[in-house]
Design an enzyme around this catalytic site. Structure first.
Site, short mmCIF file in Angstrom:
data_model
loop_
_atom_site.label_atom_id
_atom_site.label_comp_id
_atom_site.label_asym_id
_atom_site.label_seq_id
_atom_site.Cartn_x
_atom_site.Cartn_y
_atom_site.Cartn_z
N HIS A 57 0.86 -1.19 0.00
CA HIS A 57 0.00 0.00 0.00
C HIS A 57 0.89 1.24 0.00
O HIS A 57 2.06 1.17 0.41
CB HIS A 57 -0.90 0.01 1.23
CG HIS A 57 -1.95 -1.05 1.21
ND1 HIS A 57 -3.05 -1.02 2.04
CD2 HIS A 57 -2.10 -2.18 0.47
CE1 HIS A 57 -3.81 -2.07 1.81
NE2 HIS A 57 -3.25 -2.79 0.87
N GLU A 59 1.15 3.81 1.90
CA GLU A 59 1.74 4.16 3.19
C GLU A 59 2.93 3.26 3.53
O GLU A 59 3.97 3.74 4.00
CB GLU A 59 0.70 4.03 4.32
CG GLU A 59 -0.52 4.90 4.15
CD GLU A 59 -1.68 4.19 3.45
OE1 GLU A 59 -2.84 4.46 3.83
OE2 GLU A 59 -1.45 3.38 2.53
N CYS A 87 -5.89 1.95 6.02
CA CYS A 87 -6.56 0.72 6.44
C CYS A 87 -5.93 0.26 7.76
O CYS A 87 -4.96 0.85 8.25
CB CYS A 87 -6.40 -0.36 5.37
SG CYS A 87 -4.72 -0.98 5.20
N CYS A 90 -2.10 -0.56 7.48
CA CYS A 90 -1.26 0.64 7.37
C CYS A 90 -1.28 1.44 8.66
O CYS A 90 -0.24 1.96 9.10
CB CYS A 90 -1.73 1.49 6.20
SG CYS A 90 -1.44 0.68 4.60
#
Length: 159
Positions: A57, A59, A87, A90
């Site tokens: 992701h 991040e 999420c 993360c």
């Protein structure tokens, strides 16, 4: 209403540009920029499909880059700018990294872990809490995501 600085706007605009890069590669358009002081120490965009890595992701990509730059897994006194609410995965990575401040553009009403569905970033049982600020470039980032998913639905319908 939060009074965001010119620097906040600059870094979130860069996150938006990174999200565009993800979109161009067929990934969900999310971009992230990690800053210490006025210096970018990590950037990322969603790339789990490209990298065959479910943890890639935006991040996490930015955190990995910053860890290498600082030669430390603790990223204290940093701010993360991200176009979509983190999420749970993360958010927990941000807590473990000791990121001080998270600025995200738009809520994720399905899996958001920065306050909309869950609040991992400020959970009282953890020994680190992130300061969370939302809404910077909200309309722009929200529209980017909506357009991406609409295009995917339209393409699926036309088959």
């Amino acid at each position: 209403m939060i009074d965001f600085t010119d620097k906040d706007h600059q870094f979130m605009q860069r996150a938006f540009e990174l999200a565009e890069m993800a979109k161009e590669k067929g990934e969900v358009p999310v971009g992230a920029v990690l800053v210490k002081g006025d210096t970018v120490i990590g950037e990322g965009f969603n790339q789990p499909i490209l990298s065959n890595d479910p943890t890639a992701h935006a991040e996490v990509v930015a955190l990995r880059e910053a860890g290498k730059v600082l030669e430390n897994y603790r990223l204290v006194d940093t701010t993360l700018y991200v176009t979509l609410e983190p999420c749970a995965m993360c958010a927990m990575a941000l807590v473990h990294a000791r990121v001080a401040r998270i600025v995200y553009a738009t809520d994720d009403p399905r899996t958001g872990a920065g306050g909309s569905v869950l609040n991992i970033l400020e959970h009282e049982s953890f020994n680190h809490h992130c300061e969370v600020e939302t809404g910077l470039l909200k309309e722009q980032c929200s529209e980017q995501l909506k357009a991406f998913f609409k295009a995917k639905r339209d393409k699926k319908r036309s088959k």
